[in-house]
Design a protein around this motif. Structure first.
Motif, PDB file in Angstrom:
ATOM      1  N   ASP A 163       0.826  -1.217   0.000  1.00 28.49           N
ATOM      2  CA  ASP A 163       0.000   0.000   0.000  1.00 28.49           C
ATOM      3  C   ASP A 163       0.857   1.263   0.000  1.00 28.49           C
ATOM      4  O   ASP A 163       0.500   2.271  -0.636  1.00 28.49           O
ATOM      5  N   GLU A 164       1.975   1.224   0.699  1.00 29.74           N
ATOM      6  CA  GLU A 164       2.844   2.403   0.758  1.00 29.74           C
ATOM      7  C   GLU A 164       3.465   2.695  -0.605  1.00 29.74           C
ATOM      8  O   GLU A 164       3.589   3.855  -1.005  1.00 29.74           O
ATOM      9  N   ALA A 165       3.840   1.656  -1.327  1.00 27.97           N
ATOM     10  CA  ALA A 165       4.403   1.847  -2.666  1.00 27.97           C
ATOM     11  C   ALA A 165       3.379   2.515  -3.588  1.00 27.97           C
ATOM     12  O   ALA A 165       3.717   3.425  -4.354  1.00 27.97           O
ATOM     13  N   VAL A 166       2.138   2.072  -3.500  1.00 27.30           N
ATOM     14  CA  VAL A 166       1.072   2.661  -4.321  1.00 27.30           C
ATOM     15  C   VAL A 166       0.818   4.108  -3.907  1.00 27.30           C
ATOM     16  O   VAL A 166       0.718   5.008  -4.750  1.00 27.30           O
ATOM     17  N   LYS A 167       0.717   4.329  -2.620  1.00 25.67           N
ATOM     18  CA  LYS A 167       0.439   5.670  -2.100  1.00 25.67           C
ATOM     19  C   LYS A 167       1.511   6.675  -2.530  1.00 25.67           C
ATOM     20  O   LYS A 167       1.206   7.808  -2.907  1.00 25.67           O
ATOM     21  N   ARG A 168       2.771   6.226  -2.478  1.00 23.25           N
ATOM     22  CA  ARG A 168       3.887   7.132  -2.793  1.00 23.25           C
ATOM     23  C   ARG A 168       4.248   7.143  -4.275  1.00 23.25           C
ATOM     24  O   ARG A 168       5.180   7.832  -4.676  1.00 23.25           O
ATOM     25  N   LYS A 169       3.527   6.302  -5.063  1.00 24.45           N
ATOM     26  CA  LYS A 169       3.775   6.207  -6.510  1.00 24.45           C
ATOM     27  C   LYS A 169       5.224   5.811  -6.794  1.00 24.45           C
ATOM     28  O   LYS A 169       5.898   6.359  -7.680  1.00 24.45           O
ATOM     29  N   ARG A 170       5.686   4.803  -6.051  1.00 24.39           N
ATOM     30  CA  ARG A 170       7.047   4.328  -6.214  1.00 24.39           C
ATOM     31  C   ARG A 170       7.068   2.971  -6.922  1.00 24.39           C
ATOM     32  O   ARG A 170       6.149   2.149  -6.742  1.00 24.39           O
ATOM     33  N   VAL A 171       8.099   2.741  -7.702  1.00 25.64           N
ATOM     34  CA  VAL A 171       8.310   1.437  -8.337  1.00 25.64           C
ATOM     35  C   VAL A 171       8.891   0.482  -7.303  1.00 25.64           C
ATOM     36  O   VAL A 171       9.786   0.844  -6.530  1.00 25.64           O
ATOM     37  N   PHE A 172       8.375  -0.753  -7.301  1.00 22.56           N
ATOM     38  CA  PHE A 172       8.897  -1.768  -6.384  1.00 22.56           C
ATOM     39  C   PHE A 172       9.107  -3.071  -7.152  1.00 22.56           C
ATOM     40  O   PHE A 172       8.289  -3.440  -7.996  1.00 22.56           O
ATOM     41  N   ARG A 173      10.178  -3.772  -6.844  1.00 23.69           N
ATOM     42  CA  ARG A 173      10.442  -5.084  -7.449  1.00 23.69           C
ATOM     43  C   ARG A 173      10.827  -6.071  -6.356  1.00 23.69           C
ATOM     44  O   ARG A 173      11.761  -5.845  -5.604  1.00 23.69           O
ATOM     45  N   ASN A 174      10.036  -7.152  -6.240  1.00 25.21           N
ATOM     46  CA  ASN A 174      10.407  -8.286  -5.407  1.00 25.21           C
ATOM     47  C   ASN A 174      11.559  -8.985  -6.125  1.00 25.21           C
ATOM     48  O   ASN A 174      11.372  -9.567  -7.193  1.00 25.21           O
ATOM     49  N   ASP A 175      12.745  -8.930  -5.557  1.00 25.14           N
ATOM     50  CA  ASP A 175      13.949  -9.311  -6.296  1.00 25.14           C
ATOM     51  C   ASP A 175      14.170 -10.828  -6.302  1.00 25.14           C
ATOM     52  O   ASP A 175      15.099 -11.344  -5.690  1.00 25.14           O
ATOM     53  N   SER A 176      13.304 -11.518  -7.003  1.00 25.97           N
ATOM     54  CA  SER A 176      13.487 -12.940  -7.293  1.00 25.97           C
ATOM     55  C   SER A 176      13.807 -13.074  -8.768  1.00 25.97           C
ATOM     56  O   SER A 176      13.132 -12.480  -9.614  1.00 25.97           O
ATOM     57  N   GLU A 177      14.818 -13.860  -9.098  1.00 23.90           N
ATOM     58  CA  GLU A 177      15.213 -14.027 -10.496  1.00 23.90           C
ATOM     59  C   GLU A 177      14.486 -15.160 -11.203  1.00 23.90           C
ATOM     60  O   GLU A 177      14.709 -15.399 -12.398  1.00 23.90           O
ATOM     61  N   PHE A 178      13.579 -15.877 -10.513  1.00 21.42           N
ATOM     62  CA  PHE A 178      13.017 -17.077 -11.115  1.00 21.42           C
ATOM     63  C   PHE A 178      12.100 -16.789 -12.307  1.00 21.42           C
ATOM     64  O   PHE A 178      11.971 -17.619 -13.199  1.00 21.42           O
ATOM     65  N   ARG A 179      11.464 -15.615 -12.345  1.00 20.93           N
ATOM     66  CA  ARG A 179      10.675 -15.280 -13.532  1.00 20.93           C
ATOM     67  C   ARG A 179      11.575 -14.975 -14.733  1.00 20.93           C
ATOM     68  O   ARG A 179      11.093 -14.871 -15.858  1.00 20.93           O
ATOM     69  N   SER A 180      12.864 -14.844 -14.466  1.00 22.46           N
ATOM     70  CA  SER A 180      13.822 -14.609 -15.532  1.00 22.46           C
ATOM     71  C   SER A 180      14.514 -15.891 -15.983  1.00 22.46           C
ATOM     72  O   SER A 180      15.321 -15.857 -16.913  1.00 22.46           O
ATOM     73  N   LEU A 181      14.236 -17.007 -15.328  1.00 19.98           N
ATOM     74  CA  LEU A 181      14.802 -18.297 -15.728  1.00 19.98           C
ATOM     75  C   LEU A 181      13.919 -18.893 -16.822  1.00 19.98           C
ATOM     76  O   LEU A 181      12.703 -19.018 -16.647  1.00 19.98           O
ATOM     77  N   ALA A 182      14.527 -19.265 -17.931  1.00 17.55           N
ATOM     78  CA  ALA A 182      13.765 -19.621 -19.129  1.00 17.55           C
ATOM     79  C   ALA A 182      12.773 -20.748 -18.893  1.00 17.55           C
ATOM     80  O   ALA A 182      11.652 -20.710 -19.418  1.00 17.55           O
ATOM     81  N   ASN A 183      13.151 -21.774 -18.115  1.00 14.44           N
ATOM     82  CA  ASN A 183      12.221 -22.905 -17.944  1.00 14.44           C
ATOM     83  C   ASN A 183      11.004 -22.531 -17.108  1.00 14.44           C
ATOM     84  O   ASN A 183       9.877 -22.926 -17.432  1.00 14.44           O
ATOM     85  N   PHE A 184      11.189 -21.733 -16.058  1.00 12.94           N
ATOM     86  CA  PHE A 184      10.051 -21.308 -15.245  1.00 12.94           C
ATOM     87  C   PHE A 184       9.175 -20.305 -16.021  1.00 12.94           C
ATOM     88  O   PHE A 184       7.941 -20.347 -15.930  1.00 12.94           O
ATOM     89  N   HIS A 185       9.813 -19.424 -16.750  1.00 15.03           N
ATOM     90  CA  HIS A 185       9.088 -18.460 -17.582  1.00 15.03           C
ATOM     91  C   HIS A 185       8.230 -19.185 -18.615  1.00 15.03           C
ATOM     92  O   HIS A 185       7.040 -18.884 -18.794  1.00 15.03           O
TER      93      HIS A 185
END
Length: 442
Positions: A163-185
């Protein structure tokens, strides 16, 4: 290497003081200052926490991105801080004609780094108990945030962060690389586009934890460590090496195994694998309605006291069941017309070659395949959403926390993913609003 902000302010000052004849001439800039490498486009990043993950992975990723410059590092361990500064300046020095670069600022207090208005974004790579407090402070300081997983210690904390990220209009990234791994993607795209029919079951696994650690005596605090700052929001406790990390090292750190600072693999690797389960299930902005779990715990006198192993079962309102346990890292989707199995560091498998050979059409659900850091920086530049924003990260971590709570409380628990409360257990609801700091006795 000028930052975006310093370039603009310097240019504005120069134009304001220039003679009229000079202003009439066209402005000619070197080619190196144009395009994506221009100072006006470069994102300045401060890194808070410079332990193993930072020096081995995070910094090196940023160094390879021409539109990014790491301008500051922060840590409560002066040995690690000095090494990080050296690593940054050597990396950027290799990109200069002289072979040298001096310009990485150092901070012992993250609040001083956040007060630096020349910094656009921060990478939070501290122990887990600091992730949410620093991220929220960064939002309030006007910074965009990429935060190491797990991003929270308890469920209500995740709601506050999102909610704070939305309120402050800030970009946030949960820093997991698994969505960047070709087989999981690839697995997520195939499942989301119906290649195995209607999903009814998901199975996910993570590695287990160490068995335990004998009681530890108090030790003198190393001179390079500000231990009070390291503890921060955690309960005060005597210093010992196995509570923090070995001096002058980049070991994984005993804090990953102690409930004051972390919940173990259920949240640590769970942030990776449960996120993929949520992604494929198209439930990444909601959660299950039921959970039941059993856990294995260290002996009562063990210093390391997070859950060693567990088995959890969830049910979603759609009828989909998720089975989550310790063992090996994988996600398996089972549907009415087949299955897909994505395992860490292995080739994707499926019930038939036709599933794997299927092409995702332009008019179907498609996800960009890029690194987690690139996803973050692209969103900082565009002011759009990352693939794992605050809400997605919060919902993933909530599922992990639900397993931990259920294993401690026992019984089948009913969960309301809208109100984010248990509907049949006040004991379980107590842990929605605070971390589980004491081990369960076996």
């Amino acid at each position: 290497m000028l930052s975006r902000r310093s370039f603009l302010s310097t240019a504005a000052a120069g134009f304001a003081s220039a003679p009229a004849a000079r202003l009439a001439a066209p402005l000619v800039l070197p080619a190196a200052l144009l395009g994506q490498n221009a100072p006006s486009n470069r994102i300045t990043v401060g890194v808070i926490g410079v332990g193993r993950q930072t020096v081995v992975v995070n910094l090196k990723q940023f160094f390879g991105m021409p539109e990014v410059q790491v301008v500051a590092v922060c840590d409560v361990d002066t040995w690690r801080l000095a090494n990080a500064k050296k690593q940054v300046e050597e990396a950027y020095g290799q990109q200069t004609r002289s072979g040298t670069y001096r310009g990485c600022r150092t901070f012992a207090d993250y609040r001083e780094l956040l007060a630096d208005k020349s910094i656009d974004a921060v990478m939070v790579s501290t122990p887990d108990h600091w992730h949410t407090p620093i991220s929220i402070a960064a939002f309030r300081a006007g910074k965009d945030v990429s935060c190491e997983k797990p991003i929270t210690r308890f469920i209500a904390q995740g709601r506050q962060l999102s909610d704070e990220a939305v309120k402050r209009k800030r970009v946030f990234r949960n820093d997991s690389e698994f969505r960047s791994l070709a087989n999981f993607h690839r697995a997520a795209e195939l499942v989301r586009n119906g290649r195995i029919g209607k999903i009814h079951t998901i199975r996910a696994g993570v590695p287990g934890m160490d068995v335990g650690c004998p009681p530890q005596a108090a030790m003198p605090v190393p001179p390079e460590l500000d231990y009070a700052r390291w503890q921060g929001p955690a309960p005060p406790a005597p210093y010992t090496e196995k509570r923090v990390h070995m001096p002058h090292s980049y070991d994984r750190g005993g804090w990953m195994r102690h409930k004051y600072y972390c919940d173990g693999m259920v949240t640590n690797w769970g942030a990776h694998l449960i996120d993929i389960a949520q992604w494929g299930n198209n439930s990444e902005r909601t959660g299950p309605v039921e959970v039941e779990a059993r856990g294995t715990f260290p002996p009562a006198d063990s210093f390391w006291n997070v859950m060693i192993g567990f088995e959890a079962e969830y049910r979603f309102a759609s009828g989909v069941r998720l089975f989550y346990k310790t063992g090996s890292p994988y996600v398996r989707f089972e549907g009415s017309e087949g299955w897909i199995l994505a395992e860490y560091n292995k080739e994707l498998q499926a019930s038939s070659p036709a599933v794997l050979a299927s092409k995702i059409r332009e008019d179907e659900t498609r996800f960009p395949l890029k690194s987690d850091k690139q996803d973050f920086i692209d969103a900082v530049k565009s002011r759009g959403a990352t693939l794992e924003d605050g809400e997605v990260g919060h919902r993933t971590m909530s599922i992990c926390h639900l397993a931990n709570i259920a294993a401690h409380v026992g019984g089948k628990l009913n969960w309301d993913p809208v109100k984010e409360r248990f509907t049949n257990s006040s004991a379980a609801n107590a842990f929605v609003d605070k971390p589980i700091l004491e081990p369960k006795l076996t």
